[in-house]
Scaffold this active site. Sequence first.
Site, PDB file in Angstrom:
ATOM      1  N   GLU A  22       0.811  -1.254   0.017  1.00 22.87           N
ATOM      2  CA  GLU A  22       0.109   0.065  -0.015  1.00 22.87           C
ATOM      3  C   GLU A  22       0.853   1.054  -0.040  1.00 22.87           C
ATOM      4  O   GLU A  22       2.022   1.316   0.694  1.00 22.87           O
ATOM      5  CB  GLU A  22      -0.993  -0.019   1.158  1.00 22.87           C
ATOM      6  CG  GLU A  22      -1.970  -1.165   1.384  1.00 22.87           C
ATOM      7  CD  GLU A  22      -2.621  -0.947   2.298  1.00 22.87           C
ATOM      8  OE1 GLU A  22      -2.846  -0.022   3.068  1.00 22.87           O
ATOM      9  OE2 GLU A  22      -3.551  -1.935   2.538  1.00 22.87           O
ATOM     10  N   GLU A  35      -7.913 -12.749   5.877  1.00 22.27           N
ATOM     11  CA  GLU A  35      -6.545 -12.258   5.742  1.00 22.27           C
ATOM     12  C   GLU A  35      -5.913 -11.940   6.987  1.00 22.27           C
ATOM     13  O   GLU A  35      -6.671 -11.130   7.695  1.00 22.27           O
ATOM     14  CB  GLU A  35      -6.494 -11.210   4.688  1.00 22.27           C
ATOM     15  CG  GLU A  35      -5.099 -10.868   4.126  1.00 22.27           C
ATOM     16  CD  GLU A  35      -5.024  -9.754   3.029  1.00 22.27           C
ATOM     17  OE1 GLU A  35      -3.927  -9.179   2.897  1.00 22.27           O
ATOM     18  OE2 GLU A  35      -5.996  -9.291   2.478  1.00 22.27           O
ATOM     19  N   ASN A  63      10.783 -11.018   0.466  1.00 24.23           N
ATOM     20  CA  ASN A  63      10.454 -10.852   1.936  1.00 24.23           C
ATOM     21  C   ASN A  63      10.887 -12.096   2.641  1.00 24.23           C
ATOM     22  O   ASN A  63       9.947 -12.531   3.168  1.00 24.23           O
ATOM     23  CB  ASN A  63       9.330 -10.297   2.259  1.00 24.23           C
ATOM     24  CG  ASN A  63       9.351  -9.685   3.589  1.00 24.23           C
ATOM     25  OD1 ASN A  63      10.334 -10.025   4.456  1.00 24.23           O
ATOM     26  ND2 ASN A  63       8.604  -8.775   4.171  1.00 24.23           N
ATOM     27  N   HIS A  99      10.075 -16.856   6.237  1.00 25.73           N
ATOM     28  CA  HIS A  99      10.610 -17.901   7.012  1.00 25.73           C
ATOM     29  C   HIS A  99       9.721 -17.841   8.253  1.00 25.73           C
ATOM     30  O   HIS A  99       9.348 -19.033   8.784  1.00 25.73           O
ATOM     31  CB  HIS A  99      11.966 -17.081   7.546  1.00 25.73           C
ATOM     32  CG  HIS A  99      12.518 -18.064   8.697  1.00 25.73           C
ATOM     33  ND1 HIS A  99      12.778 -19.350   8.551  1.00 25.73           N
ATOM     34  CD2 HIS A  99      12.649 -17.770  10.034  1.00 25.73           C
ATOM     35  CE1 HIS A  99      13.172 -19.949   9.526  1.00 25.73           C
ATOM     36  NE2 HIS A  99      13.123 -19.044  10.432  1.00 25.73           N
ATOM     37  N   ILE A 100       9.004 -16.669   8.868  1.00 30.46           N
ATOM     38  CA  ILE A 100       8.396 -16.505   9.994  1.00 30.46           C
ATOM     39  C   ILE A 100       6.901 -17.168   9.924  1.00 30.46           C
ATOM     40  O   ILE A 100       6.441 -18.001  10.705  1.00 30.46           O
ATOM     41  CB  ILE A 100       7.937 -15.162  10.616  1.00 30.46           C
ATOM     42  CG1 ILE A 100       9.317 -14.405  11.339  1.00 30.46           C
ATOM     43  CG2 ILE A 100       6.798 -15.146  11.616  1.00 30.46           C
ATOM     44  CD1 ILE A 100       9.340 -13.225  11.485  1.00 30.46           C
ATOM     45  N   TYR A 101       6.412 -16.967   8.592  1.00 37.17           N
ATOM     46  CA  TYR A 101       4.943 -17.382   8.285  1.00 37.17           C
ATOM     47  C   TYR A 101       5.057 -18.993   8.143  1.00 37.17           C
ATOM     48  O   TYR A 101       4.263 -19.688   8.627  1.00 37.17           O
ATOM     49  CB  TYR A 101       4.498 -16.898   7.103  1.00 37.17           C
ATOM     50  CG  TYR A 101       4.267 -15.295   7.015  1.00 37.17           C
ATOM     51  CD1 TYR A 101       4.111 -14.691   8.492  1.00 37.17           C
ATOM     52  CD2 TYR A 101       4.681 -14.517   6.054  1.00 37.17           C
ATOM     53  CE1 TYR A 101       3.720 -13.475   8.378  1.00 37.17           C
ATOM     54  CE2 TYR A 101       4.373 -13.069   6.213  1.00 37.17           C
ATOM     55  CZ  TYR A 101       3.880 -12.572   7.446  1.00 37.17           C
ATOM     56  OH  TYR A 101       3.799 -11.236   7.474  1.00 37.17           O
TER      57      TYR A 101
END
Length: 168
Positions: free
Chosen positions: A29, A79, A122, A127-129
């Site tokens: 955005e 989401e 990203n 990695h976190i997700y």
Amino acid sequence: MHIRALEENDLIHIHELNNKLNVMAYWFEEPYESLSELKSLYQKHIYDESERRFVIIKEGQFAGIIELVEIDYIHRNCEIQVIVKEEFQGEGLAQEAMEKGINYAFQILNLHKVFLYVDTENEGAVHIYKKLGFEIEGTMVEQFYMRGEYKDCYFMGLFKRNWKQAQM
């Protein structure tokens, strides 16, 4: 760290985040919102059942925001989005806030699936997700326009059944 519902007096902090290009690029955005526009949107959406917005608080300070948006009660999905202020990044707050947001989606709203979009470049966020159990369901080619170019993103999803298994 804890999360709580977004309140009108938090908008000054949201305004600060929303007007940073490097921050809003993560959500694909543009940074543009005036504080008065943000207040107007807050009033417009205060009773909107299709979204839940929470602020991330660390040691009494505003540290970011976690949002469940596009909540669909028929298909039981939504989401999820997270932004942590720059000075709090690298402390694990995004992951912890995501865990709390996912728990809310599955345990309170009884949703079936939580999904997100993330820039393919990203790697830290991806990695976190993945660590949280999200799986890449597909790549959306040139889906978003940011900083003068079209960006590819992953569409990642997490099912309630997989989240429950990971929590055991």
